[in-house]
Motif scaffolding. Structure first.
Motif, PDB file in Angstrom:
ATOM      1  N   LEU A 183       0.960  -1.050  -0.156  1.00 39.92           N
ATOM      2  CA  LEU A 183      -0.154   0.099  -0.006  1.00 39.92           C
ATOM      3  C   LEU A 183       0.790   1.364   0.029  1.00 39.92           C
ATOM      4  O   LEU A 183       1.460   1.795   1.239  1.00 39.92           O
ATOM      5  N   ARG A 184       1.238   1.678  -1.123  1.00 34.76           N
ATOM      6  CA  ARG A 184       2.420   2.500  -1.292  1.00 34.76           C
ATOM      7  C   ARG A 184       1.743   3.946  -0.677  1.00 34.76           C
ATOM      8  O   ARG A 184       2.557   4.866  -0.271  1.00 34.76           O
ATOM      9  N   GLU A 185       0.360   4.343  -1.029  1.00 33.99           N
ATOM     10  CA  GLU A 185      -0.073   5.771  -0.419  1.00 33.99           C
ATOM     11  C   GLU A 185      -0.014   5.678   1.118  1.00 33.99           C
ATOM     12  O   GLU A 185       0.321   6.588   1.589  1.00 33.99           O
ATOM     13  N   ASN A 186      -0.475   4.566   1.483  1.00 34.37           N
ATOM     14  CA  ASN A 186      -0.232   4.393   3.219  1.00 34.37           C
ATOM     15  C   ASN A 186       1.177   4.544   3.697  1.00 34.37           C
ATOM     16  O   ASN A 186       1.488   5.271   4.462  1.00 34.37           O
ATOM     17  N   LEU A 187       2.095   4.238   2.840  1.00 32.38           N
ATOM     18  CA  LEU A 187       3.392   4.270   3.285  1.00 32.38           C
ATOM     19  C   LEU A 187       3.824   5.511   3.159  1.00 32.38           C
ATOM     20  O   LEU A 187       4.644   6.103   4.042  1.00 32.38           O
ATOM     21  N   LYS A 188       3.532   6.286   2.244  1.00 34.16           N
ATOM     22  CA  LYS A 188       3.852   7.526   1.908  1.00 34.16           C
ATOM     23  C   LYS A 188       3.574   8.507   3.025  1.00 34.16           C
ATOM     24  O   LYS A 188       4.141   9.392   3.840  1.00 34.16           O
ATOM     25  N   GLU A 189       2.093   8.389   3.619  1.00 35.07           N
ATOM     26  CA  GLU A 189       1.664   9.129   4.712  1.00 35.07           C
ATOM     27  C   GLU A 189       2.297   8.741   6.114  1.00 35.07           C
ATOM     28  O   GLU A 189       2.831   9.499   7.070  1.00 35.07           O
ATOM     29  N   ASN A 190       2.831   7.356   6.097  1.00 34.09           N
ATOM     30  CA  ASN A 190       3.596   6.871   7.331  1.00 34.09           C
ATOM     31  C   ASN A 190       4.893   7.446   7.484  1.00 34.09           C
ATOM     32  O   ASN A 190       5.371   7.881   8.474  1.00 34.09           O
ATOM     33  N   TYR A 191       5.738   7.591   6.369  1.00 33.33           N
ATOM     34  CA  TYR A 191       7.106   8.201   6.334  1.00 33.33           C
ATOM     35  C   TYR A 191       6.915   9.632   6.711  1.00 33.33           C
ATOM     36  O   TYR A 191       8.098  10.373   7.363  1.00 33.33           O
ATOM     37  N   LEU A 192       6.056  10.401   6.403  1.00 33.35           N
ATOM     38  CA  LEU A 192       5.966  11.949   6.788  1.00 33.35           C
ATOM     39  C   LEU A 192       5.580  11.803   8.094  1.00 33.35           C
ATOM     40  O   LEU A 192       6.125  12.681   8.700  1.00 33.35           O
ATOM     41  N   LEU A 193       4.744  11.017   8.834  1.00 30.18           N
ATOM     42  CA  LEU A 193       4.383  10.898  10.075  1.00 30.18           C
ATOM     43  C   LEU A 193       5.850  10.576  10.932  1.00 30.18           C
ATOM     44  O   LEU A 193       5.983  11.188  12.137  1.00 30.18           O
ATOM     45  N   TYR A 194       6.417   9.613  10.606  1.00 26.56           N
ATOM     46  CA  TYR A 194       7.768   9.385  11.330  1.00 26.56           C
ATOM     47  C   TYR A 194       8.502  10.479  11.265  1.00 26.56           C
ATOM     48  O   TYR A 194       9.113  10.805  12.443  1.00 26.56           O
ATOM     49  N   SER A 195       8.702  11.109  10.223  1.00 28.06           N
ATOM     50  CA  SER A 195       9.711  12.235  10.147  1.00 28.06           C
ATOM     51  C   SER A 195       9.138  13.413  11.231  1.00 28.06           C
ATOM     52  O   SER A 195       9.756  14.191  11.921  1.00 28.06           O
ATOM     53  N   GLN A 196       7.766  13.565  11.312  1.00 23.33           N
ATOM     54  CA  GLN A 196       7.111  14.538  12.075  1.00 23.33           C
ATOM     55  C   GLN A 196       7.321  14.197  13.586  1.00 23.33           C
ATOM     56  O   GLN A 196       7.912  15.035  14.687  1.00 23.33           O
ATOM     57  N   ILE A 197       7.389  12.868  14.050  1.00 22.44           N
ATOM     58  CA  ILE A 197       7.612  12.435  15.193  1.00 22.44           C
ATOM     59  C   ILE A 197       8.998  12.652  15.534  1.00 22.44           C
ATOM     60  O   ILE A 197       9.490  13.279  16.778  1.00 22.44           O
ATOM     61  N   PHE A 198       9.986  12.388  14.759  1.00 24.26           N
ATOM     62  CA  PHE A 198      11.335  12.426  15.065  1.00 24.26           C
ATOM     63  C   PHE A 198      11.816  13.890  15.205  1.00 24.26           C
ATOM     64  O   PHE A 198      12.758  14.355  15.968  1.00 24.26           O
ATOM     65  N   GLU A 199      11.196  14.930  14.365  1.00 20.88           N
ATOM     66  CA  GLU A 199      11.623  16.233  14.452  1.00 20.88           C
ATOM     67  C   GLU A 199      10.964  16.765  15.834  1.00 20.88           C
ATOM     68  O   GLU A 199      11.867  17.488  16.424  1.00 20.88           O
ATOM     69  N   GLU A 200       9.870  16.424  16.357  1.00 23.03           N
ATOM     70  CA  GLU A 200       9.511  16.546  17.829  1.00 23.03           C
ATOM     71  C   GLU A 200      10.684  16.210  18.696  1.00 23.03           C
ATOM     72  O   GLU A 200      10.407  16.919  19.831  1.00 23.03           O
ATOM     73  N   GLN A 201      11.100  15.005  18.437  1.00 21.47           N
ATOM     74  CA  GLN A 201      12.191  14.633  19.546  1.00 21.47           C
ATOM     75  C   GLN A 201      13.414  15.161  19.419  1.00 21.47           C
ATOM     76  O   GLN A 201      14.424  14.829  19.957  1.00 21.47           O
ATOM     77  N   ASN A 202      13.464  16.142  18.341  1.00 18.10           N
ATOM     78  CA  ASN A 202      14.802  16.649  17.992  1.00 18.10           C
ATOM     79  C   ASN A 202      15.913  15.713  17.361  1.00 18.10           C
ATOM     80  O   ASN A 202      17.044  15.970  17.524  1.00 18.10           O
ATOM     81  N   ARG A 203      15.491  14.780  16.857  1.00 21.63           N
ATOM     82  CA  ARG A 203      16.415  13.664  16.031  1.00 21.63           C
ATOM     83  C   ARG A 203      16.437  14.065  14.700  1.00 21.63           C
ATOM     84  O   ARG A 203      15.731  13.410  13.768  1.00 21.63           O
ATOM     85  N   ILE A 204      16.788  15.109  14.486  1.00 19.19           N
ATOM     86  CA  ILE A 204      16.645  15.762  12.916  1.00 19.19           C
ATOM     87  C   ILE A 204      17.288  14.946  11.933  1.00 19.19           C
ATOM     88  O   ILE A 204      16.799  14.870  10.717  1.00 19.19           O
ATOM     89  N   SER A 205      18.418  14.116  12.163  1.00 18.66           N
ATOM     90  CA  SER A 205      18.884  13.376  11.000  1.00 18.66           C
ATOM     91  C   SER A 205      17.894  12.281  10.661  1.00 18.66           C
ATOM     92  O   SER A 205      17.627  11.817   9.548  1.00 18.66           O
ATOM     93  N   LYS A 206      17.162  11.348  11.481  1.00 17.91           N
ATOM     94  CA  LYS A 206      16.216  10.521  11.383  1.00 17.91           C
ATOM     95  C   LYS A 206      14.937  11.264  10.866  1.00 17.91           C
ATOM     96  O   LYS A 206      14.305  10.645   9.854  1.00 17.91           O
TER      97      LYS A 206
END
Length: 277
Positions: A183-206
Motif C-alpha cells: 500500500l504505497r499511498e499508506n507508506l507515503k503518509e507513514n513516512y511523513l508522520l515518522y519524520s514529524q515524530i522524530f522532528e518533535e524529538q529533535n532527532r533531526i537526521s532521522k
C-alpha cells in the motif's frame, strides 16, 4: 497499490462495457471507484462529478450501497478542499445510509473520515472516538488496508499528546500492514508522520531520512508524466461520450424525420381518399 493511470484506464474500460449493457447498478459502482481514485490524485472537482453521477443513479435505483459510497466520496472531496461543513454533512449522511444497509466495512472507512474532520477542527476527543470505532471494525473484518490507515490516525493523536513511544509503536504496526499489502499511498503518509515524530524529538537526521523516503514515494505516485496520462484518459473518455451522444442525436433525428415523412404520407393518403370520395 498507487498505480493510478492503470487503475483509471481499467475503470474507464469497465464503465464503457457497463454502459453498453445499460447496467445502472454496475455503472454506479464504477463511477464511485473513479471518484475514489480522483480523490487520491487530488482532482477533487472530477471526483465530485463522478460521485454525483453515481448519486443520481443510486437514488433512482434506491441502492443504499452505491448511495452510501457516493455520499462518502463527495464528503472526502469537500474535506480535502477544506470545506468542512459540506464534508461533515455528506459523511454523516453516508454513515446513516451505510448503517441502514449493514455495510460494515464502508462504515469503518467513513468513521475514519469523520474522525479526520474532528481532528482537523481540533476536537481530538471526538476524533479519537471515531478512530476507535473504526479500528474495532477493521480488526473484526481483518482489513489490512483499513488497519494501516486508522493506526496512522491514532498515532497522530498520540503525537499531539507528546506520547512519542506509543505513536511510533502504532506507526510501526501500520507500516507492517502497508508493506505486506504493498500500500504505497499508506507508506507515503507513514513516512511523513515518522519524520514529524522524530522532528518533535529533535532527532533531526532521522526526521530528514524519513522525509526523503516520503518525498521519493510521493514523486513516484504522482508526477507530471502520471498527471498527463490521467488527463489524457479523462479526455478520451469524455470525447467518446460526446461521440456517442452525437450518434444518438443523429439516430433520434433520423427517426423523427422518418416519423414526419410517415405522417405526411398518411395525411396525403387521407386527403387523396377524401378527394376520391
Amino acid at each position: 497499490t498507487g498505480d493510478y493511470p492503470k487503475s483509471i484506464d481499467y475503470l474507464f474500460k469497465s464503465l464503457e462495457i457497463k454502459e453498453e449493457l445499460n447496467n445502472n447498478y454496475e455503472i454506479a459502482l464504477t463511477l464511485n471507484s473513479l471518484s475514489n481514485v480522483h480523490n487520491e490524485i487530488g482532482d477533487y472537482q472530477q471526483a465530485i462529478s463522478f460521485a454525483e453521477r453515481a448519486l443520481k443513479i443510486s437514488e433512482k435505483l434506491n441502492s443504499k450501497y452505491t448511495l452510501g459510497r457516493a455520499l462518502s466520496n463527495i464528503g472526502i472531496s469537500y474535506l480535502k478542499m477544506n470545506e468542512i461543513d459540506k464534508a461533515l454533512e455528506h459523511l454523516e449522511k453516508s454513515l446513516i445510509v451505510k448503517k441502514e444497509s449493514g455495510e460494515i466495512k464502508g462504515s469503518g472507512y467513513t468513521l475514519i473520515d469523520v474522525g479526520n474532520i474532528y481532528f482537523k477542527l481540533g476536537d481530538v476527543k471526538s476524533a479519537e472516538e471515531n478512530f476507535n470505532k473504526a479500528i474495532k471494525i477493521m480488526r473484526d473484518i481483518d482489513d489490512a488496508h483499513g488497519l494501516s490507515i486508522v493506526l496512522n490516525k491514532i498515532a497522530k493523536v498520540h503525537l499531539l499528546n507528546k506520547d512519542f513511544n506509543s505513536a511510533i509503536k502504532l506507526l510501526n504496526k501500520s507500516t507492517n500492514y502497508a508493506k505486506r499489502e504493498n500500500l504505497r499511498e499508506n507508506l507515503k503518509e507513514n513516512y511523513l508522520l515518522y519524520s514529524q515524530i522524530f522532528e518533535e524529538q529533535n532527532r533531526i537526521s532521522k526526521a530528514f531520512e524519513y522525509y526523503k523516503l516520503h518525498t521519493v514515494l510521493k514523486d513516484s505516485l504522482i508526477n507530471e508524466n502520471i498527471n498527463s496520462q490521467i488527463m489524457e484518459l479523462n479526455i478520451n473518455y469524455e470525447t467518446n461520450q460526446k461521440e456517442k451522444e452525437n450518434e444518438l442525436l443523429k439516430q433520434k433525428n433520423i427517426i423523427q424525420s422518418l416519423e414526419l415523412d410517415s405522417q405526411k404520407q398518411f395525411i396525403y393518403f387521407l386527403l387523396s381518399g377524401s378527394l376520391l370520395g
